[in-house]
Design a protein around this motif. Structure first.
Motif, PDB file in Angstrom:
ATOM      1  N   VAL A   1       0.872  -1.175   0.000  1.00  0.00           N
ATOM      2  CA  VAL A   1       0.000   0.000   0.000  1.00  0.00           C
ATOM      3  C   VAL A   1       0.908   1.224   0.000  1.00  0.00           C
ATOM      4  O   VAL A   1       1.730   1.388   0.907  1.00  0.00           O
ATOM      5  CB  VAL A   1      -0.946   0.007   1.215  1.00  0.00           C
ATOM      6  CG1 VAL A   1      -1.826   1.252   1.182  1.00  0.00           C
ATOM      7  CG2 VAL A   1      -1.813  -1.249   1.219  1.00  0.00           C
ATOM      8  N   ALA A   2       0.771   2.035  -1.038  1.00  0.00           N
ATOM      9  CA  ALA A   2       1.607   3.233  -1.171  1.00  0.00           C
ATOM     10  C   ALA A   2       0.717   4.468  -1.136  1.00  0.00           C
ATOM     11  O   ALA A   2      -0.489   4.395  -1.406  1.00  0.00           O
ATOM     12  CB  ALA A   2       2.374   3.171  -2.492  1.00  0.00           C
ATOM     13  N   ALA A   3       1.313   5.593  -0.789  1.00  0.00           N
ATOM     14  CA  ALA A   3       0.629   6.894  -0.841  1.00  0.00           C
ATOM     15  C   ALA A   3       1.682   7.887  -1.314  1.00  0.00           C
ATOM     16  O   ALA A   3       2.596   8.224  -0.566  1.00  0.00           O
ATOM     17  CB  ALA A   3       0.098   7.263   0.541  1.00  0.00           C
ATOM     18  N   LEU A   4       1.582   8.303  -2.562  1.00  0.00           N
ATOM     19  CA  LEU A   4       2.681   9.053  -3.177  1.00  0.00           C
ATOM     20  C   LEU A   4       2.406  10.547  -3.300  1.00  0.00           C
ATOM     21  O   LEU A   4       1.278  10.959  -3.553  1.00  0.00           O
ATOM     22  CB  LEU A   4       2.971   8.473  -4.563  1.00  0.00           C
ATOM     23  CG  LEU A   4       3.337   6.989  -4.582  1.00  0.00           C
ATOM     24  CD1 LEU A   4       3.499   6.513  -6.011  1.00  0.00           C
ATOM     25  CD2 LEU A   4       4.597   6.725  -3.769  1.00  0.00           C
ATOM     26  N   ASP A   5       3.462  11.321  -3.135  1.00  0.00           N
ATOM     27  CA  ASP A   5       3.387  12.772  -3.310  1.00  0.00           C
ATOM     28  C   ASP A   5       3.952  13.208  -4.651  1.00  0.00           C
ATOM     29  O   ASP A   5       3.732  14.328  -5.093  1.00  0.00           O
ATOM     30  CB  ASP A   5       4.190  13.473  -2.205  1.00  0.00           C
ATOM     31  CG  ASP A   5       3.513  13.359  -0.860  1.00  0.00           C
ATOM     32  OD1 ASP A   5       2.266  13.276  -0.838  1.00  0.00           O
ATOM     33  OD2 ASP A   5       4.220  13.325   0.163  1.00  0.00           O
TER      34      ASP A   5
END
Ligand SMILES: [Fe+2]
Length: 125
Positions: A93-97
């Motif tokens: 699970v990734a959350a990218l900026d």
């Protein structure tokens, strides 16, 4: 250059077209599944599977040791595996900026490092 030494550098299938891949490439190329568009900073699921095109062995003498996920050159996560008890198929699970292609890297104890083809993920505000 590495020439035919699988343990020199990182291996990558010569063609993204499965029909043109050698069996060794089919067995080792990690395949990434991720949404093509996600919201900036919001978690999303990324699946990485080794052996999707052709099953890779999973025994003590020959198995996939680990799977890593990168966003461009940025390291995101790593999963260590053991033979027989775990399969080289994982969910991150990734959350990218920042928007960079996702790339998976894996290591086979008999055939060295292998890299996926990059997957583009577009970030929306
Ligand atoms: Fe292998």
């Amino acid at each position: 250059m590495c020439e035919d030494d699988l343990f020199c550098g990182i291996n990558k299938a010569k063609s993204e077209n499965v029909d043109e891949m050698a069996d060794l490439e089919k067995k080792h190329t990690p395949v990434i599944e991720a949404p093509s568009k996600v919201k900036k900073g919001e978690p999303f699921e990324v699946y990485v599977e080794v052996g999707k095109y052709m099953k890779h062995p999973n025994e003590n003498a020959h198995y996939i040791e680990w799977i890593e996920l990168f966003s461009g050159d940025t390291f995101l996560a790593r999963v260590d595996l053991v033979p027989k008890l775990t399969e080289p198929k994982v969910k991150f699970v990734a959350a990218l900026d920042h928007s960079h292609p996702l790339v998976a890297k894996v290591r086979c104890n008999m055939h060295g490092l292998w890299e996926s083809f990059p997957i583009e993920v577009e970030l929306e505000d």
